[in-house]
Motif scaffolding. Structure first.
Motif, PDB file in Angstrom:
ATOM      1  N   ARG A  68      32.112 -46.995  -4.251  1.00 26.57           N
ATOM      2  CA  ARG A  68      30.790 -47.453  -3.818  1.00 26.57           C
ATOM      3  C   ARG A  68      30.080 -48.027  -5.036  1.00 26.57           C
ATOM      4  O   ARG A  68      30.041 -47.404  -6.101  1.00 26.57           O
ATOM      5  CB  ARG A  68      29.987 -46.308  -3.207  1.00 26.57           C
ATOM      6  CG  ARG A  68      28.666 -46.780  -2.675  1.00 26.57           C
ATOM      7  CD  ARG A  68      28.246 -46.026  -1.402  1.00 26.57           C
ATOM      8  NE  ARG A  68      27.490 -46.959  -0.594  1.00 26.57           N
ATOM      9  CZ  ARG A  68      27.972 -47.689   0.394  1.00 26.57           C
ATOM     10  NH1 ARG A  68      29.201 -47.562   0.772  1.00 26.57           N
ATOM     11  NH2 ARG A  68      27.217 -48.535   1.047  1.00 26.57           N
ATOM     12  N   TYR A  69      29.559 -49.253  -4.874  1.00 28.36           N
ATOM     13  CA  TYR A  69      28.886 -49.976  -5.951  1.00 28.36           C
ATOM     14  C   TYR A  69      27.507 -50.431  -5.505  1.00 28.36           C
ATOM     15  O   TYR A  69      27.280 -50.716  -4.335  1.00 28.36           O
ATOM     16  CB  TYR A  69      29.666 -51.251  -6.295  1.00 28.36           C
ATOM     17  CG  TYR A  69      30.900 -51.083  -7.132  1.00 28.36           C
ATOM     18  CD1 TYR A  69      30.843 -50.565  -8.419  1.00 28.36           C
ATOM     19  CD2 TYR A  69      32.139 -51.503  -6.659  1.00 28.36           C
ATOM     20  CE1 TYR A  69      31.982 -50.460  -9.208  1.00 28.36           C
ATOM     21  CE2 TYR A  69      33.282 -51.398  -7.441  1.00 28.36           C
ATOM     22  CZ  TYR A  69      33.185 -50.874  -8.720  1.00 28.36           C
ATOM     23  OH  TYR A  69      34.302 -50.771  -9.496  1.00 28.36           O
ATOM     24  N   TRP A  70      26.611 -50.551  -6.487  1.00 25.88           N
ATOM     25  CA  TRP A  70      25.325 -51.210  -6.296  1.00 25.88           C
ATOM     26  C   TRP A  70      25.504 -52.713  -6.520  1.00 25.88           C
ATOM     27  O   TRP A  70      26.411 -53.133  -7.239  1.00 25.88           O
ATOM     28  CB  TRP A  70      24.286 -50.707  -7.300  1.00 25.88           C
ATOM     29  CG  TRP A  70      23.835 -49.308  -7.071  1.00 25.88           C
ATOM     30  CD1 TRP A  70      24.146 -48.207  -7.832  1.00 25.88           C
ATOM     31  CD2 TRP A  70      22.999 -48.836  -6.023  1.00 25.88           C
ATOM     32  NE1 TRP A  70      23.546 -47.092  -7.305  1.00 25.88           N
ATOM     33  CE2 TRP A  70      22.838 -47.446  -6.193  1.00 25.88           C
ATOM     34  CE3 TRP A  70      22.361 -49.458  -4.941  1.00 25.88           C
ATOM     35  CZ2 TRP A  70      22.070 -46.668  -5.344  1.00 25.88           C
ATOM     36  CZ3 TRP A  70      21.600 -48.678  -4.091  1.00 25.88           C
ATOM     37  CH2 TRP A  70      21.456 -47.308  -4.286  1.00 25.88           C
ATOM     38  N   VAL A  71      24.587 -53.493  -5.963  1.00 24.64           N
ATOM     39  CA  VAL A  71      24.519 -54.929  -6.208  1.00 24.64           C
ATOM     40  C   VAL A  71      23.170 -55.198  -6.871  1.00 24.64           C
ATOM     41  O   VAL A  71      22.144 -54.704  -6.413  1.00 24.64           O
ATOM     42  CB  VAL A  71      24.605 -55.732  -4.883  1.00 24.64           C
ATOM     43  CG1 VAL A  71      24.474 -57.224  -5.146  1.00 24.64           C
ATOM     44  CG2 VAL A  71      25.893 -55.411  -4.142  1.00 24.64           C
ATOM     45  N   TRP A  72      23.176 -55.964  -7.963  1.00 29.63           N
ATOM     46  CA  TRP A  72      21.916 -56.357  -8.599  1.00 29.63           C
ATOM     47  C   TRP A  72      22.105 -57.678  -9.326  1.00 29.63           C
ATOM     48  O   TRP A  72      23.159 -58.285  -9.254  1.00 29.63           O
ATOM     49  CB  TRP A  72      21.367 -55.247  -9.503  1.00 29.63           C
ATOM     50  CG  TRP A  72      22.053 -55.020 -10.809  1.00 29.63           C
ATOM     51  CD1 TRP A  72      21.722 -55.575 -12.010  1.00 29.63           C
ATOM     52  CD2 TRP A  72      23.170 -54.167 -11.074  1.00 29.63           C
ATOM     53  NE1 TRP A  72      22.567 -55.111 -13.001  1.00 29.63           N
ATOM     54  CE2 TRP A  72      23.456 -54.250 -12.447  1.00 29.63           C
ATOM     55  CE3 TRP A  72      23.951 -53.345 -10.282  1.00 29.63           C
ATOM     56  CZ2 TRP A  72      24.500 -53.548 -13.042  1.00 29.63           C
ATOM     57  CZ3 TRP A  72      24.987 -52.637 -10.868  1.00 29.63           C
ATOM     58  CH2 TRP A  72      25.249 -52.746 -12.235  1.00 29.63           C
ATOM     59  N   GLY A  73      21.058 -58.140  -9.984  1.00 33.67           N
ATOM     60  CA  GLY A  73      21.107 -59.408 -10.700  1.00 33.67           C
ATOM     61  C   GLY A  73      20.622 -60.583  -9.874  1.00 33.67           C
ATOM     62  O   GLY A  73      20.802 -61.736 -10.242  1.00 33.67           O
ATOM     63  N   TYR A  74      19.982 -60.295  -8.758  1.00 36.31           N
ATOM     64  CA  TYR A  74      19.510 -61.363  -7.878  1.00 36.31           C
ATOM     65  C   TYR A  74      18.019 -61.635  -8.060  1.00 36.31           C
ATOM     66  O   TYR A  74      17.379 -62.246  -7.201  1.00 36.31           O
ATOM     67  CB  TYR A  74      19.863 -61.078  -6.420  1.00 36.31           C
ATOM     68  CG  TYR A  74      19.585 -59.669  -5.930  1.00 36.31           C
ATOM     69  CD1 TYR A  74      18.331 -59.299  -5.473  1.00 36.31           C
ATOM     70  CD2 TYR A  74      20.599 -58.724  -5.903  1.00 36.31           C
ATOM     71  CE1 TYR A  74      18.079 -58.022  -5.013  1.00 36.31           C
ATOM     72  CE2 TYR A  74      20.362 -57.436  -5.441  1.00 36.31           C
ATOM     73  CZ  TYR A  74      19.110 -57.085  -4.999  1.00 36.31           C
ATOM     74  OH  TYR A  74      18.870 -55.817  -4.550  1.00 36.31           O
ATOM     75  N   ASP A  75      17.484 -61.199  -9.190  1.00 38.48           N
ATOM     76  CA  ASP A  75      16.098 -61.455  -9.590  1.00 38.48           C
ATOM     77  C   ASP A  75      15.097 -61.067  -8.505  1.00 38.48           C
ATOM     78  O   ASP A  75      15.138 -59.962  -8.023  1.00 38.48           O
ATOM     79  CB  ASP A  75      15.920 -62.907 -10.030  1.00 38.48           C
ATOM     80  CG  ASP A  75      16.793 -63.245 -11.235  1.00 38.48           C
ATOM     81  OD1 ASP A  75      16.930 -62.371 -12.115  1.00 38.48           O
ATOM     82  OD2 ASP A  75      17.343 -64.345 -11.278  1.00 38.48           O
TER      83      ASP A  75
END
Length: 167
Positions: A68-75
């Motif tokens: 299970r992973y988080w998603v980020w970097g989409y400002d």
């Protein structure tokens, strides 16, 4: 992930190392279809760390791999838009089985790849987007790998294997 184990089969050619690599391949393939800068990883800013593992949970004592992973970097993009971009990409490939919202503040979608990897994506109550991946089952004899999963993945592949610090 709401999976009925009676529908699952054991892939005799799969082992832990291959299951982990194929999971990374699916994530990278997906990220290549999405905007630059998006990150999939264990420790998103402001959220608790997530993890990976396997266990003897399948038919005839078989194992599988789950991460299970988080998603980020989409400002500043709204997390609902991020969720939609993932589900629209997977749906265009015929991978999405269902999209649900049992709570107006949460969303989830479930699917499966052509090679039998099941996944889900969730937009949580506090706006975070996470995804989980589960491999097909494989013989328990193929489970003694012990390798680590990347802690950060981008469209260019694994970027770090440094595991999150748990308190």
């Amino acid at each position: 992930m709401g999976i009925d184990v009676t529908e699952l089969h054991i892939d005799p050619e799969l082992n832990d190392a291959l299951a982990r690599q194929r999971t990374v391949d699916h994530i990278v393939h997906t990220l290549k279809q999405l905007p630059d800068g998006w990150i999939v990883g264990f420790q998103a800013p402001g959220f608790r760390p997530l993890s990976a593992g396997s266990g003897a949970v399948g038919p005839n004592g078989s194992w599988n791999f789950y991460v299970r992973y988080w998603v980020w970097g989409y400002d500043d993009m709204p997390s609902d838009d991020v969720f939609d971009m993932f589900t629209e990409t997977w749906d265009s490939w015929g991978w999405i089985d269902s999209v649900q919202s049992d709570n107006p503040r949460k969303r989830s979608a479930y699917g499966q790849t052509p090679d039998g990897y099941r996944f889900d994506i969730r937009r949580g109550v506090h706006g975070g987007v996470s995804m989980g991946w589960m491999s097909p089952y494989y013989p328990a004899s193929g489970s003694a790998y012990g390798g680590v999963m990347p802690s950060i993945i981008t469209k260019d592949g694994p970027q770090s294997y440094e595991q999150p610090q748990r308190e």
